[in-house]
Enzyme design. Structure first.
Site, PDB file in Angstrom:
ATOM      1  N   ASN A  88       0.885  -1.169   0.000  1.00 32.70           N
ATOM      2  CA  ASN A  88       0.000   0.000   0.000  1.00 32.70           C
ATOM      3  C   ASN A  88       0.922   1.219   0.000  1.00 32.70           C
ATOM      4  O   ASN A  88       1.468   1.585   1.027  1.00 32.70           O
ATOM      5  CB  ASN A  88      -0.880  -0.032   1.269  1.00 32.70           C
ATOM      6  CG  ASN A  88      -1.712   1.234   1.425  1.00 32.70           C
ATOM      7  OD1 ASN A  88      -1.814   2.028   0.493  1.00 32.70           O
ATOM      8  ND2 ASN A  88      -2.298   1.408   2.601  1.00 32.70           N
ATOM      9  N   TRP A  89       1.081   1.779  -1.202  1.00 33.35           N
ATOM     10  CA  TRP A  89       2.045   2.888  -1.323  1.00 33.35           C
ATOM     11  C   TRP A  89       1.555   4.155  -0.620  1.00 33.35           C
ATOM     12  O   TRP A  89       2.333   5.067  -0.380  1.00 33.35           O
ATOM     13  CB  TRP A  89       2.275   3.229  -2.793  1.00 33.35           C
ATOM     14  CG  TRP A  89       2.998   2.177  -3.588  1.00 33.35           C
ATOM     15  CD1 TRP A  89       3.322   0.896  -3.193  1.00 33.35           C
ATOM     16  CD2 TRP A  89       3.486   2.310  -4.934  1.00 33.35           C
ATOM     17  NE1 TRP A  89       3.973   0.235  -4.206  1.00 33.35           N
ATOM     18  CE2 TRP A  89       4.088   1.081  -5.279  1.00 33.35           C
ATOM     19  CE3 TRP A  89       3.467   3.340  -5.868  1.00 33.35           C
ATOM     20  CZ2 TRP A  89       4.671   0.865  -6.532  1.00 33.35           C
ATOM     21  CZ3 TRP A  89       4.040   3.125  -7.113  1.00 33.35           C
ATOM     22  CH2 TRP A  89       4.646   1.901  -7.443  1.00 33.35           C
ATOM     23  N   LYS A  90       0.252   4.246  -0.359  1.00 37.67           N
ATOM     24  CA  LYS A  90      -0.353   5.462   0.208  1.00 37.67           C
ATOM     25  C   LYS A  90      -0.045   6.654  -0.705  1.00 37.67           C
ATOM     26  O   LYS A  90      -0.057   6.494  -1.919  1.00 37.67           O
ATOM     27  CB  LYS A  90       0.137   5.679   1.637  1.00 37.67           C
ATOM     28  CG  LYS A  90      -0.049   4.417   2.491  1.00 37.67           C
ATOM     29  CD  LYS A  90       0.135   4.634   3.946  1.00 37.67           C
ATOM     30  CE  LYS A  90      -0.098   3.316   4.688  1.00 37.67           C
ATOM     31  NZ  LYS A  90      -0.045   3.448   6.142  1.00 37.67           N
ATOM     32  N   GLU A  92      -5.719  -4.548  10.470  1.00 37.52           N
ATOM     33  CA  GLU A  92      -4.674  -3.549  10.715  1.00 37.52           C
ATOM     34  C   GLU A  92      -4.972  -2.781  12.001  1.00 37.52           C
ATOM     35  O   GLU A  92      -5.774  -1.835  11.986  1.00 37.52           O
ATOM     36  CB  GLU A  92      -4.614  -2.564   9.544  1.00 37.52           C
ATOM     37  CG  GLU A  92      -4.259  -3.205   8.225  1.00 37.52           C
ATOM     38  CD  GLU A  92      -3.620  -2.203   7.275  1.00 37.52           C
ATOM     39  OE1 GLU A  92      -2.533  -2.504   6.780  1.00 37.52           O
ATOM     40  OE2 GLU A  92      -4.179  -1.119   7.068  1.00 37.52           O
ATOM     41  N   HIS A 125      -9.494   1.644   4.434  1.00 36.97           N
ATOM     42  CA  HIS A 125      -8.263   1.792   5.221  1.00 36.97           C
ATOM     43  C   HIS A 125      -8.515   2.776   6.364  1.00 36.97           C
ATOM     44  O   HIS A 125      -9.259   3.757   6.197  1.00 36.97           O
ATOM     45  CB  HIS A 125      -7.131   2.290   4.316  1.00 36.97           C
ATOM     46  CG  HIS A 125      -5.798   2.215   4.992  1.00 36.97           C
ATOM     47  ND1 HIS A 125      -5.386   3.172   5.888  1.00 36.97           N
ATOM     48  CD2 HIS A 125      -4.817   1.280   4.951  1.00 36.97           C
ATOM     49  CE1 HIS A 125      -4.187   2.827   6.349  1.00 36.97           C
ATOM     50  NE2 HIS A 125      -3.829   1.695   5.802  1.00 36.97           N
ATOM     51  N   SER A 169       3.168  -2.033  10.300  1.00 43.15           N
ATOM     52  CA  SER A 169       4.603  -2.146  10.542  1.00 43.15           C
ATOM     53  C   SER A 169       5.147  -3.546  10.259  1.00 43.15           C
ATOM     54  O   SER A 169       6.077  -3.995  10.923  1.00 43.15           O
ATOM     55  CB  SER A 169       4.957  -1.705  11.960  1.00 43.15           C
ATOM     56  OG  SER A 169       4.587  -0.350  12.162  1.00 43.15           O
ATOM     57  N   GLU A 224      -6.858   5.134   7.486  1.00 45.71           N
ATOM     58  CA  GLU A 224      -6.553   6.537   7.170  1.00 45.71           C
ATOM     59  C   GLU A 224      -7.713   7.185   6.413  1.00 45.71           C
ATOM     60  O   GLU A 224      -8.017   8.362   6.613  1.00 45.71           O
ATOM     61  CB  GLU A 224      -5.237   6.616   6.373  1.00 45.71           C
ATOM     62  CG  GLU A 224      -4.040   6.332   7.275  1.00 45.71           C
ATOM     63  CD  GLU A 224      -2.853   5.690   6.584  1.00 45.71           C
ATOM     64  OE1 GLU A 224      -2.777   5.697   5.350  1.00 45.71           O
ATOM     65  OE2 GLU A 224      -1.977   5.166   7.319  1.00 45.71           O
ATOM     66  N   GLY A 253       2.388   2.382  10.669  1.00 48.25           N
ATOM     67  CA  GLY A 253       3.391   3.428  10.487  1.00 48.25           C
ATOM     68  C   GLY A 253       4.076   3.861  11.770  1.00 48.25           C
ATOM     69  O   GLY A 253       4.763   4.880  11.806  1.00 48.25           O
ATOM     70  N   GLY A 256       2.725  -1.125   4.215  1.00 47.23           N
ATOM     71  CA  GLY A 256       2.857   0.297   3.907  1.00 47.23           C
ATOM     72  C   GLY A 256       4.314   0.657   3.676  1.00 47.23           C
ATOM     73  O   GLY A 256       4.868   0.429   2.597  1.00 47.23           O
ATOM     74  N   GLY A 257       4.949   1.203   4.696  1.00 49.51           N
ATOM     75  CA  GLY A 257       6.330   1.703   4.590  1.00 49.51           C
ATOM     76  C   GLY A 257       7.297   0.745   3.903  1.00 49.51           C
ATOM     77  O   GLY A 257       8.066   1.152   3.018  1.00 49.51           O
TER      78      GLY A 257
HETATM   79  P1  PGA Z   1       2.714   0.316   7.589  1.00 43.96           P
HETATM   80  O1  PGA Z   1       1.269   0.545   6.932  1.00 43.96           O
HETATM   81  O2  PGA Z   1       3.218  -1.005   7.052  1.00 43.96           O
HETATM   82  O3  PGA Z   1       3.534   1.473   7.158  1.00 43.96           O
HETATM   83  O4  PGA Z   1       2.497   0.258   9.074  1.00 43.96           O
HETATM   84  C1  PGA Z   1       0.388  -0.518   6.715  1.00 43.96           C
HETATM   85  C2  PGA Z   1      -0.894   0.002   6.133  1.00 43.96           C
HETATM   86  O5  PGA Z   1      -1.357   1.062   6.565  1.00 43.96           O
HETATM   87  O6  PGA Z   1      -1.485  -0.633   5.251  1.00 43.96           O
END
Ligand code: PGA
Length: 249
Positions: free
Chosen positions: A9-11, A166, A94, A212, A96, A172, A233-234
């Site tokens: 998930n590049w966001k 999640e 998600h 994470s 966010e 993050g 994500g990251g």
């Molecule tokens: P993260 O994000 O791996 O950076 O914690 C995961 C996500 O929000 O899908």
């Protein structure tokens, strides 16, 4: 239990101009992975991502969609538009988007139904905040999120949906849920699905963990019986790290 799927998930990261080369890098680095490999990118990166992934094992996903077919929704993107481009997956709900974009359990349900109708594979995200975990209501909350997300969806369609657990406090932050904490909730999700549909159907769902996840903890998390991959994500922004996770399946 379900098919292993690792999705990046590049966001709101990476530029359209760097996407083609980066996806090519992911294709090379993830060769031989024992799971489905997906890159979910910002809308503007989808076209070059699809071009780079064409004819390879890597699938491309979007990070959102609108639940209406078309019309006066300035700034929105429909399922038909995504399908027309060659998108195969779409992240829905998600945390966010729930926090910053008014995504609710009701819109998650509408979007999930629309994605299924159009042949996209939804990755539906659920998860609790730290306050909710500390109040001991994690499973109650997840049960509501799952039941509402799957309202009016048949068992046959439901099994096509990927669920990403999640915990919001782990996204993050570098704070991963322990593999036991993650397994407890993912196992709980499978029980909810067994109640909603049937025991046998519940075993066919892919349930990912996200928050994470990195090359150092992925193998332990995905070794758990109810964790069938990850939403990353990251660590999906560096091909080498993302590939190491896909190889932990
Ligand atoms: P993260 O994000 O791996 O950076 O914690 C995961 C996500 O929000 O899908």
């Amino acid at each position: 239990m379900g098919k292993y799927i690792v999705a990046g998930n590049w966001k709101m990261n990476k530029l359209p101009s760097e996407t083609y080369d980066y996806v090519k890098e992911v294709v090379e680095a993830t060769k031989g992975s024992n799971c489905e490999v997906v890159c979910c990118t910002p809308y503007v990166c989808l076209a070059p991502a699809i071009e780079a992934a064409k004819g390879t094992h890597v699938k491309i996903g979007a990070e959102n969609l609108h639940f209406e077919d078309k019309g006066a929704y300035t700034g929105e993107v429909s399922a038909d538009m995504l399908v027309d481009l060659g998108v195969q997956y779409v992240i829905i709900g998600h945390s966010e988007r729930r926090e910053y974009n008014n995504e609710t359990d009701e819109t998650v349900n509408l979007k999930t139904k629309k994605a299924l109708e159009k042949g996209l594979i939804p990755i539906v995200c659920v998860g609790e905040s730290l306050e909710q975990r500390e109040a001991g209501i994690t499973m109650d909350l997840i049960a509501i999120q799952i039941k509402k997300a799957f309202a009016d969806i048949s068992a046959e369609d439901a099994k096509k949906v990927v669920i990403a657990y999640e915990p919001i406090w782990a996204i993050g932050t570098g704070k991963t849920a322990t593999s036991d904490q993650a397994e407890e909730v993912c196992g709980g999700i499978r029980k909810i699905l067994a109640d909603l549909y049937c025991e046998k159907c519940s075993l066919e769902f892919t349930i990912q963990y996200g928050g994470s996840m990195n090359p150092g903890n992925a193998a332990e998390l995905m070794a758990k019986p109810n964790i069938d991959g990850g939403l990353i994500g990251g660590a999906s922004l560096v091909a080498e790290n993302f590939a190491a996770i896909t190889k932990s399946c």
